[in-house]
Design an enzyme around this catalytic site. Structure first.
Site, PDB file in Angstrom:
ATOM      1  N   GLY A 172       0.827  -1.208   0.000  1.00 33.28           N
ATOM      2  CA  GLY A 172       0.000   0.000   0.000  1.00 33.28           C
ATOM      3  C   GLY A 172       0.858   1.254   0.000  1.00 33.28           C
ATOM      4  N   ARG A 190       1.123  -4.910  -5.617  1.00 30.39           N
ATOM      5  CA  ARG A 190       1.213  -6.166  -4.872  1.00 30.39           C
ATOM      6  C   ARG A 190       1.485  -7.229  -5.929  1.00 30.39           C
ATOM      7  NH1 ARG A 190      -2.987  -3.473  -1.620  1.00 30.39           N
ATOM      8  NH2 ARG A 190      -1.955  -2.939   0.332  1.00 30.39           N
ATOM      9  N   ASP A 225       4.673  -4.697   6.201  1.00 32.41           N
ATOM     10  CA  ASP A 225       5.109  -6.007   6.706  1.00 32.41           C
ATOM     11  C   ASP A 225       5.241  -7.047   5.601  1.00 32.41           C
ATOM     12  OD1 ASP A 225       2.351  -5.890   6.376  1.00 32.41           O
ATOM     13  OD2 ASP A 225       1.916  -7.229   8.057  1.00 32.41           O
ATOM     14  N   SER A 243       5.894  -6.541   2.363  1.00 30.87           N
ATOM     15  CA  SER A 243       7.072  -6.231   1.531  1.00 30.87           C
ATOM     16  C   SER A 243       8.358  -6.636   2.244  1.00 30.87           C
ATOM     17  CB  SER A 243       7.116  -4.736   1.229  1.00 30.87           C
ATOM     18  OG  SER A 243       5.925  -4.349   0.613  1.00 30.87           O
ATOM     19  N   THR A 267       4.129   2.504   5.608  1.00 30.47           N
ATOM     20  CA  THR A 267       2.721   2.078   5.682  1.00 30.47           C
ATOM     21  C   THR A 267       1.988   3.006   6.644  1.00 30.47           C
ATOM     22  OG1 THR A 267       1.206   0.357   6.471  1.00 30.47           O
ATOM     23  CG2 THR A 267       3.409   0.309   7.405  1.00 30.47           C
ATOM     24  N   ASP A 325      -0.321   2.045   8.454  1.00 28.53           N
ATOM     25  CA  ASP A 325      -0.897   1.220   9.530  1.00 28.53           C
ATOM     26  C   ASP A 325      -0.124   1.253  10.856  1.00 28.53           C
ATOM     27  OD1 ASP A 325      -2.758   0.487   7.661  1.00 28.53           O
ATOM     28  OD2 ASP A 325      -2.008  -1.535   7.340  1.00 28.53           O
ATOM     29  N   ASP A 350       2.120  -0.786  11.837  1.00 25.74           N
ATOM     30  CA  ASP A 350       1.984  -2.150  12.353  1.00 25.74           C
ATOM     31  C   ASP A 350       3.302  -2.916  12.356  1.00 25.74           C
ATOM     32  OD1 ASP A 350       2.227  -2.368   9.614  1.00 25.74           O
ATOM     33  OD2 ASP A 350       0.536  -3.714   9.332  1.00 25.74           O
ATOM     34  N   ARG A 370      -5.679  -2.567   9.126  1.00 29.33           N
ATOM     35  CA  ARG A 370      -5.660  -4.047   9.067  1.00 29.33           C
ATOM     36  C   ARG A 370      -5.830  -4.606  10.470  1.00 29.33           C
ATOM     37  NH1 ARG A 370      -4.202  -6.180   3.936  1.00 29.33           N
ATOM     38  NH2 ARG A 370      -2.771  -4.810   2.862  1.00 29.33           N
ATOM     39  N   LYS A 418     -23.848  12.692  27.271  1.00 30.76           N
ATOM     40  CA  LYS A 418     -23.643  13.280  25.951  1.00 30.76           C
ATOM     41  C   LYS A 418     -24.813  12.972  25.036  1.00 30.76           C
ATOM     42  CE  LYS A 418     -18.742  12.657  26.367  1.00 30.76           C
ATOM     43  NZ  LYS A 418     -17.510  12.303  25.737  1.00 30.76           N
ATOM     44  N   SER A 437     -24.375  13.136  21.652  1.00 31.15           N
ATOM     45  CA  SER A 437     -23.835  12.541  20.426  1.00 31.15           C
ATOM     46  C   SER A 437     -22.537  11.827  20.760  1.00 31.15           C
ATOM     47  CB  SER A 437     -23.560  13.631  19.387  1.00 31.15           C
ATOM     48  OG  SER A 437     -22.463  14.400  19.797  1.00 31.15           O
ATOM     49  N   GLU A 443     -10.953  -1.217  10.502  1.00 28.72           N
ATOM     50  CA  GLU A 443     -11.476  -2.185   9.529  1.00 28.72           C
ATOM     51  C   GLU A 443     -10.711  -3.479   9.743  1.00 28.72           C
ATOM     52  OE1 GLU A 443      -9.876  -1.365   5.465  1.00 28.72           O
ATOM     53  OE2 GLU A 443      -8.166  -2.229   6.500  1.00 28.72           O
TER      54      GLU A 443
END
Ligand SMILES: Nc1ncnc2c1ncn2[C@@H]1O[C@H](COP(=O)(O)OP(=O)(O)O)[C@@H](O)[C@H]1O
Ligand SMILES: O=P(O)(O)OC[C@H]1O[C@](O)(COP(=O)(O)O)[C@@H](O)[C@@H]1O
Ligand SMILES: [Mg+2]
Length: 327
Positions: free
Chosen positions: A15, A76, A107, A109, A130, A132, A134, A176, A218, A220, A227
């Site tokens: 990515g 990829r 990770d 790659s 990345t 992420d 991660d 991820r 609260k 809202s 994800e």
């Protein structure tokens, strides 16, 4: 120390992430500064296999530090997962006289880089590119800070609607299997909670949030969701709320790929520049199979095996900060 590396190839893979261009620029210029030749490899491992390789000079990387995406393109590549694909990649390196590689990616790659380096005894240095965040052994990855800022700006806008309509919003962000983007953007945007894989795996975060009456004071609320199959994603959570807690007026916003674009922040440009220069320094020191990390503001060489190990823990302190600051 005398290095055998006279000619390097640089590629971006997986990515894209804001700051990859700043990294390509730093790698290219640091290599030339140290008397090496530099080859830009297009489309990651795909271009290494299909021989999309071009010699870079200092001006090949002019005027790119401020640009998102990657001028080298990224991809990829299934073929690189095969021995035959990697053999062709190695032959193309030899054809151009490339002795070593700098791989900028996540990770996956770096996993591929480790396999290739061992198979053909090639010095490879990785840079963590990345959004992420991660990878192990580095406080942050190239692109993470820009993505955090992009999410925060989006959250500020979503908040206007959430407040005006007194709604519960689930905002899905990337990552991820890593909750850092969701957790830190929740803190930065004043959200009520973050539903992240590291915690979802242990308990039903949604039930816990609602049972604790997270909206007592609260009208809202905004909840960040990573994800991931583990969290189930924002849509899934909203469906559950509609069925199990119909008192809430719930909406979903999935930020998607806008999180990966845009001009890198100062922090990402500096991180990428430092890491790019460090990658060449590492090759000069005959390092191999290491990712450049920065921990507590110091450059570190992190063996690929450790960098990609999937045991990165989420900081309990950050979880506490979010919990306390959102009461
Ligand atoms: N085990 C592996 N062996 C060889 N190549 C791999 C391996 N894992 C990943 N790669 C290569 O790295 C590429 C990028 O990995 P991916 O997980 O998609 O992105 P990222 O590097 O951003 O995590 C893959 O498409 C593949 O070419
Ligand atoms: O590029 P795609 O196929 O849309 O993939 C989306 C994935 O890529 C990412 O944006 C970045 O992940 P990588 O750095 O591992 O490639 C993830 O957060 C997300 O799950
Ligand atoms: Mg990845």
């Amino acid at each position: 120390m005398d290095s055998n590396v006279k000619s390097i190839g640089v590629l971006t893979s997986g990515g894209d992430a804001p700051g990859m261009n700043a990294a390509i620029r730093a790698v290219t210029r640091a290599a030339i500064f140290n008397g090496m030749r530099v080859f830009g490899i297009y489309r990651g491992y795909k271009g290494l296999i299909s021989n999309e390789i071009e010699e870079f000079k200092t001006n090949s990387v002019s005027n790119i530090i401020q640009k998102g995406g990657t001028i080298l393109k990224t991809a990829r590549c299934e073929e690189f997962m095969t021995e035959a694909g990697r053999k062709t990649a190695y032959e193309n390196m030899q054809r151009h006289g490339i002795d070593a590689l700098v791989v900028i990616g996540g990770d996956g790659s770096l996993t591929g880089a480790g396999v290739f380096a061992n198979e053909y005894n090639i010095p490879i240095v990785g840079l963590p590119g990345t959004i992420d965040n991660d990878l192990n052994g580095t406080d942050t990855t190239i692109g993470y800070d820009t993505a955090l800022n992009t999410i925060m700006e989006s959250m500020d806008k979503i908040r206007d609607t959430a407040t005006s309509h007194e709604r519960l919003f689930f905002v899905e962000v990337m990552g991820r299997n890593c909750g850092y983007l969701a957790l830190n953007s929740a803190i930065a945007s004043g959200a009520e909670a973050a539903i992240i894989p590291e915690i979802s795996i242990e308990k039903d975060q949604l039930a816990e949030l609602i049972n604790q009456g997270f909206r007592k004071s609260k009208s809202s609320s905004m909840v960040l969701v990573t994800e991931s199959e583990v969290t189930g994603g924002a849509m899934n959570l909203a469906e559950r709320v509609k069925k199990e807690y119909p008192q809430y007026d719930v909406r979903v916003s999935i930020l998607g790929h806008l999180q990966r674009g845009g001009s890198p922040t100062a922090q990402d440009r500096i991180l990428a520049s430092r890491m790019g220069v460090a990658a060449i320094q590492a090759l000069l020191e005959n390092q191999r199979n290491v990712m450049i990390g920065i921990r507590e503001n110091e450059i570190d060489y992190v063996p690929f095996k450790r960098a990609i190990k999937k045991d990165r823990e989420i900081s309990p302190e950050l979880l506490e900060v979010l919990k306390i600051s959102s009461i």
